[in-house]
Design a protein around this motif. Structure first.
Motif, PDB file in Angstrom:
ATOM      1  N   LEU A  92       0.824  -1.217   0.000  1.00 46.58           N
ATOM      2  CA  LEU A  92       0.000   0.000   0.000  1.00 46.58           C
ATOM      3  C   LEU A  92       0.859   1.269   0.000  1.00 46.58           C
ATOM      4  O   LEU A  92       0.330   2.367  -0.086  1.00 46.58           O
ATOM      5  CB  LEU A  92      -0.931   0.029   1.219  1.00 46.58           C
ATOM      6  N   ASP A  93       2.184   1.103   0.164  1.00 46.25           N
ATOM      7  CA  ASP A  93       3.093   2.252   0.241  1.00 46.25           C
ATOM      8  C   ASP A  93       2.647   3.165   1.397  1.00 46.25           C
ATOM      9  O   ASP A  93       2.595   4.382   1.258  1.00 46.25           O
ATOM     10  CB  ASP A  93       3.072   2.998  -1.111  1.00 46.25           C
ATOM     11  N   GLY A  94       2.315   2.543   2.523  1.00 45.26           N
ATOM     12  CA  GLY A  94       1.640   3.300   3.578  1.00 45.26           C
ATOM     13  C   GLY A  94       2.536   3.799   4.698  1.00 45.26           C
ATOM     14  O   GLY A  94       3.683   3.373   4.847  1.00 45.26           O
ATOM     15  N   THR A  95       1.987   4.711   5.449  1.00 41.79           N
ATOM     16  CA  THR A  95       2.620   5.218   6.666  1.00 41.79           C
ATOM     17  C   THR A  95       1.721   4.862   7.843  1.00 41.79           C
ATOM     18  O   THR A  95       0.502   4.954   7.753  1.00 41.79           O
ATOM     19  CB  THR A  95       2.776   6.745   6.589  1.00 41.79           C
ATOM     20  N   VAL A  96       2.353   4.464   8.962  1.00 40.42           N
ATOM     21  CA  VAL A  96       1.587   4.067  10.140  1.00 40.42           C
ATOM     22  C   VAL A  96       1.428   5.251  11.099  1.00 40.42           C
ATOM     23  O   VAL A  96       2.397   5.925  11.428  1.00 40.42           O
ATOM     24  CB  VAL A  96       2.289   2.899  10.858  1.00 40.42           C
ATOM     25  N   PHE A  97       0.194   5.497  11.514  1.00 41.13           N
ATOM     26  CA  PHE A  97      -0.095   6.536  12.500  1.00 41.13           C
ATOM     27  C   PHE A  97      -0.616   5.870  13.762  1.00 41.13           C
ATOM     28  O   PHE A  97      -1.533   5.066  13.704  1.00 41.13           O
ATOM     29  CB  PHE A  97      -1.139   7.514  11.949  1.00 41.13           C
ATOM     30  N   ARG A  98      -0.024   6.220  14.902  1.00 38.89           N
ATOM     31  CA  ARG A  98      -0.443   5.626  16.174  1.00 38.89           C
ATOM     32  C   ARG A  98      -1.016   6.698  17.080  1.00 38.89           C
ATOM     33  O   ARG A  98      -0.406   7.755  17.255  1.00 38.89           O
ATOM     34  CB  ARG A  98       0.758   5.014  16.884  1.00 38.89           C
ATOM     35  N   LYS A  99      -2.163   6.379  17.643  1.00 39.26           N
ATOM     36  CA  LYS A  99      -2.850   7.376  18.464  1.00 39.26           C
ATOM     37  C   LYS A  99      -3.376   6.734  19.749  1.00 39.26           C
ATOM     38  O   LYS A  99      -4.072   5.713  19.682  1.00 39.26           O
ATOM     39  CB  LYS A  99      -4.018   7.928  17.647  1.00 39.26           C
ATOM     40  N   PRO A 100      -3.058   7.313  20.902  1.00 44.64           N
ATOM     41  CA  PRO A 100      -3.545   6.723  22.155  1.00 44.64           C
ATOM     42  C   PRO A 100      -5.038   6.994  22.372  1.00 44.64           C
ATOM     43  O   PRO A 100      -5.566   8.004  21.914  1.00 44.64           O
ATOM     44  CB  PRO A 100      -2.713   7.424  23.228  1.00 44.64           C
ATOM     45  N   ILE A 101      -5.683   6.086  23.088  1.00 44.52           N
ATOM     46  CA  ILE A 101      -7.080   6.267  23.490  1.00 44.52           C
ATOM     47  C   ILE A 101      -7.057   6.860  24.897  1.00 44.52           C
ATOM     48  O   ILE A 101      -6.482   6.255  25.811  1.00 44.52           O
ATOM     49  CB  ILE A 101      -7.816   4.906  23.536  1.00 44.52           C
TER      50      ILE A 101
END
Ligand code: NAP
Ligand code: MG
Length: 408
Positions: A104-113
């Motif tokens: 997907l040529d993607g970038t990972v975004f991480r977000k806390p709950i």
């Protein structure tokens, strides 16, 4: 009679391994299927099924995400030698996340709950800080070596077209030492920039980007310039219309500002910076079980998942028939995130509203003091706090969801 909410476009679902596979099924049975009428394109990424299909199932899943634009994924085992023996695999297949990300040529975004009764370590943080990490190059694909004697180190670039090579002096070594060469690709940095602008606009949050551009005047400043040019050409007006900002600053300055901020931004970082600082943000927010993750492709494809793994230790307890207290929040938010995006793309406000309700039910549960073991230690002390089992937690959320639906 209650009418199930129709989800217009097919949902791409990727099932996974161990404890998360068990929670995944419960989440579907107790929180999703009673409310949603979904057509699911199902890919079983159980390690054994990946092995049986020579990992073709992972490739097929990635193609399905490209087709439908939204995928929702359970955690999966990345096989190592132990796993090859445990599951009698043909070989140590590559990480499914790595395969899908590359396709997907993607970038990972991480977000806390965030929940009200668990305070982040940094008291000024009121809103979640999302980290976007570039996942190509730098120290992760470097060339490094020992220098064992005095001598001259040079870089040599040989053009493919047969033209004269370029030599760049690096250092005159007076004795033993070490050296490292990093590289990156303009196309990869541009994809990263586009994924960051796409995500910030999709979430309507400010985008911060920081590198060490004052010291690294070609490499880090190159990242800065690619972002700046892409922003000016393709995003400036859209950001203005959405009321959000793009802000570049030196990484030292960004670190100092983030600590004093209220949060709420996307912080884009180079590969190494993102690796290190995402762990800091995760731990400052408490638990890996409260961290969501989304892979965003510059082509507008989204894959939602939990940031944590398959929770192997809990699974072995479960197999022994012992009670477990595993936290399904990040898995639930993978579903709500994917469903919300599906609703946005399809123009179906009812589906978006369901995602909101599901998240509210889950947050309410923890804020009422009903939580799994990992959170009990972090939550504000309150006599009403109660540790529940893996199943008990999902059932409590189901009860809250029912209350929300029936307006009680
Ligand atoms: P992990 O599954 O993230 O779990 C590490 C520890 O973190 C657990 O033992 C548990 O601590 C705690 N934890 C994580 N998620 C939790 C949850 N939902 N509820 C409660 N506690 C939670 O990492 P791992 O054990 O190192 O890896 C297991 C497998 O996952 C590996 O085969 C790895 O390849 C895979 N993995 C997959 C992904 C992915 O698919 N995205 C990501 C990372 C790892 P306590 O034991 O102290 O309770
Ligand atoms: Mg790390």
């Amino acid at each position: 009679m209650f009418r199930k909410i129709p989800v217009k476009t097919t949902i791409v679902e990727m099932d996974g391994d161990e404890m998360t596979r068990i929670m995944w099924q419960m989440v579907k049975d107790k929180l999703l299927f009673p409310y949603l009428d979904m057509n699911i394109d199902y890919y079983d990424l159980h390690v054994k099924h990946r092995d049986d299909t020579d990992d073709q199932v992972t490739v097929d899943a990635a193609r399905a995400i490209m087709k439908y634009k939204v995928g929702i994924k359970c955690a999966t085992i990345t096989p190592n030698e132990d796993r090859v023996q445990e599951y009698r695999l043909k070989k140590a297949w590559k990480s499914p996340n790595g395969t899908i990300r590359a396709m997907l040529d993607g970038t990972v975004f991480r977000k806390p709950i965030l929940v009200k009764n668990i305070k982040p370590a940094v008291l000024s943080w009121k809103k979640p800080i999302t980290i976007g990490r570039h996942a190509y190059g730098d120290v992760y694909s470097n060339t490094e070596f020992f220098i064992s004697q005095p001598g001259k180190l040079e870089l040599v670039f040989t053009p493919a077209d047969g033209n004269k090579e370029t030599r760049v002096p690096v250092f005159n070594f007076p004795g033993r030492g070490i050296a490292q060469v990093n590289h990156n690709l303009e196309q990869s940095i541009l994809s990263f920039a586009r994924a960051c602008f796409t995500y910030a606009l999709s979430e309507k949050i400010d985008l911060w980007f920081s590198t060490k551009d004052t010291i690294s005047k070609v490499y880090d400043a190159g990242f800065r310039d690619i972002f700046e040019k892409e922003f000016a050409q393709n995003w400036k007006d859209k950001f203005k219309a959405a009321g959000i900002e793009y802000f570049f600053t030196l990484i030292d300055d960004a670190v100092a500002r983030i600590i004093k901020s209220e949060g709420g931004m996307l912080w884009a970082l180079k590969n190494y910076d993102g690796d290190v600082l995402s762990d800091m943000i995760a731990s400052a927010n408490g638990s890996l079980a409260m961290m969501t993750s989304v892979l965003v492709s510059p082509n507008g494809w989204f894959e939602y998942e939990a940031a944590h793994g398959t929770v192997q230790k809990h699974y072995y307890k479960h197999l022994k028939g012992e009670e477990t207290s595993s936290n399904s929040m990040a898995l639930i938010f993978a579903w709500s995130g994917g469903l919300r995006k599906r609703g946005e793309l399809d123009g179906t406000p009812e589906v978006i509203a369901f995602a909101d309700k599901l998240e509210k039910a889950a947050l309410n549960t923890i804020e009422e003091g009903v939580m799994t073991g990992d959170l009990l230690a972090l939550a504000d002390k309150n006599d009403a706090n109660k540790k529940v089992t893996t199943t008990g937690f999902i059932e409590a959320i189901a009860a809250n969801l029912q209350k929300i639906f029936h307006g009680q």
